[in-house]
Enzyme design. Structure first.
Site, PDB file in Angstrom:
ATOM      1  N   SER A   1     118.873  61.112  63.592  1.00 43.99           N
ATOM      2  CA  SER A   1     119.451  62.039  62.624  1.00 43.99           C
ATOM      3  C   SER A   1     120.609  61.385  61.887  1.00 43.99           C
ATOM      4  O   SER A   1     121.418  60.670  62.492  1.00 43.99           O
ATOM      5  CB  SER A   1     119.957  63.295  63.342  1.00 43.99           C
ATOM      6  OG  SER A   1     120.680  64.122  62.458  1.00 43.99           O
ATOM      7  N   LYS A   2     120.689  61.638  60.580  1.00 47.54           N
ATOM      8  CA  LYS A   2     121.863  61.197  59.822  1.00 47.54           C
ATOM      9  C   LYS A   2     122.910  62.301  59.964  1.00 47.54           C
ATOM     10  O   LYS A   2     123.181  63.075  59.050  1.00 47.54           O
ATOM     11  CB  LYS A   2     121.513  60.927  58.366  1.00 47.54           C
ATOM     12  CG  LYS A   2     122.571  60.093  57.627  1.00 47.54           C
ATOM     13  CD  LYS A   2     122.056  59.629  56.290  1.00 47.54           C
ATOM     14  CE  LYS A   2     123.109  58.857  55.528  1.00 47.54           C
ATOM     15  NZ  LYS A   2     123.442  57.547  56.145  1.00 47.54           N
ATOM     16  N   ALA A   3     123.447  62.362  61.175  1.00 46.65           N
ATOM     17  CA  ALA A   3     124.385  63.418  61.556  1.00 46.65           C
ATOM     18  C   ALA A   3     125.815  62.940  61.364  1.00 46.65           C
ATOM     19  O   ALA A   3     126.156  61.808  61.718  1.00 46.65           O
ATOM     20  CB  ALA A   3     124.162  63.811  63.011  1.00 46.65           C
TER      21      ALA A   3
END
Length: 296
Positions: A158-160
């Site tokens: 995830s590009k969290a």
């Protein structure tokens, strides 16, 4: 790039389905995304007013949210149209595009199942950072103290926003020490990536790059690998130990912001930007430009 603070700029930002004046795009201080890191985002570029690989970014955006246990309430097609609208409304041609989504203020605790999911899209002017001659001088990288986490401890696909906390710390430390960025190791001490870009090395005409299993398999990374293979360059994705850096010839990083940027130094290791780096700088520039011609 302008040093004007981002909350004082003019223009329009897309927020929850509507364009609003830039300075009116605000959130409350008691927002779950701010306190608990329940926020995902994308980093994209428009070239000639056309967003490069907009669909792939929108698909990853929605997948990132699902990995953080929430749904972005817009389809991929709606997100793509909204991004195009914001780029056009702000009158940019070459710009950075930042979609982001976060949990709102309805609940303020670890659990926030009933918090509203907000989505916004902002764009700002961001031309290519360097010309090719400047790029070919190579940048200097430090070696970060913090490591990318074990994928069993964090949603690494995830590009969290929360996953970038140690990146900010590492980049600040590198800049204070005179470096442009820092190379990070994974939780087992192997080469991983930089704080906001993927990394590649060359040896005997081949490209070697770490397996992306505890960090983001970047869209630019995927593009560069495909371009290299199309040029007949073998790409080997494998585990790379730090001591191997002494045996590599070239090094370069890639990402939406960095595009393709050669590296001259990583800590005690030196590299000489050469033919493979130049080939991929030029190939990447060619790859993003035809999208402009198709929409002319």
């Amino acid at each position: 790039m302008s040093v004007l603070p981002f909350d004082q700029r003019d223009g329009y930002i897309w927020v929850n389905g509507a364009l609003v004046e830039w300075k009116d795009a605000k959130l409350h201080v008691l927002s779950h995304g701010l306190h608990y890191g329940s926020c995902v985002f994308e980093g994209e570029r428009a070239y000639g007013g056309v967003i490069f690989k907009s669909r792939e970014h929108s698909e990853r955006f929605k997948n990132s949210a699902q990995l953080l246990d929430f749904e972005i309430p817009y389809s991929v097609e709606e997100l793509m149209a909204a991004k195009d609208l914001v780029v056009a409304k702000n009158g940019f041609k070459n710009c950075y595009v930042r979609p982001f989504a976060w949990r709102g203020s309805e609940m303020m605790a670890v659990s926030a199942q009933n918090a509203r999911i907000h989505v916004a899209i902002a764009v700002w002017d961001w031309p290519s950072m360097f010309d090719i001659a400047t790029k070919m001088k190579g940048i200097k990288l430090d070696i970060a103290e913090y490591r990318r986490p074990d994928p069993m401890t964090a949603p690494s696909r995830s590009k969290a926003a929360g996953l970038y906390m140690i990146c900010t710390i590492s980049k600040h430390r590198a800049e204070r020490r005179g470096y442009a960025d820092a190379m990070m190791l994974d939780w087992q001490g192997r080469v991983a990536e930089c704080t906001g870009a993927n990394i590649f090395f060359t040896r005997n005409g081949e490209i070697h790059t770490p397996i992306a299993d505890c960090f983001l398999d970047g869209i630019t990374r995927q593009t560069v690998i495909a371009l290299a293979k199309a040029k007949g360059i073998e790409v080997v994705e494998r585990r790379i130990m730090p001591e191997e850096l002494a045996d590599f010839e070239e090094c370069f990083i890639c990402g939406t912001g960095a595009e393709v940027t050669p590296v001259a130094v990583i800590g005690p290791y030196d590299f000489v930007p050469g033919a493979i780096s130049r080939t991929l700088i030029e190939a990447y520039a060619d790859e993003v430009q035809p999208k402009v011609a198709q929409h002319a």
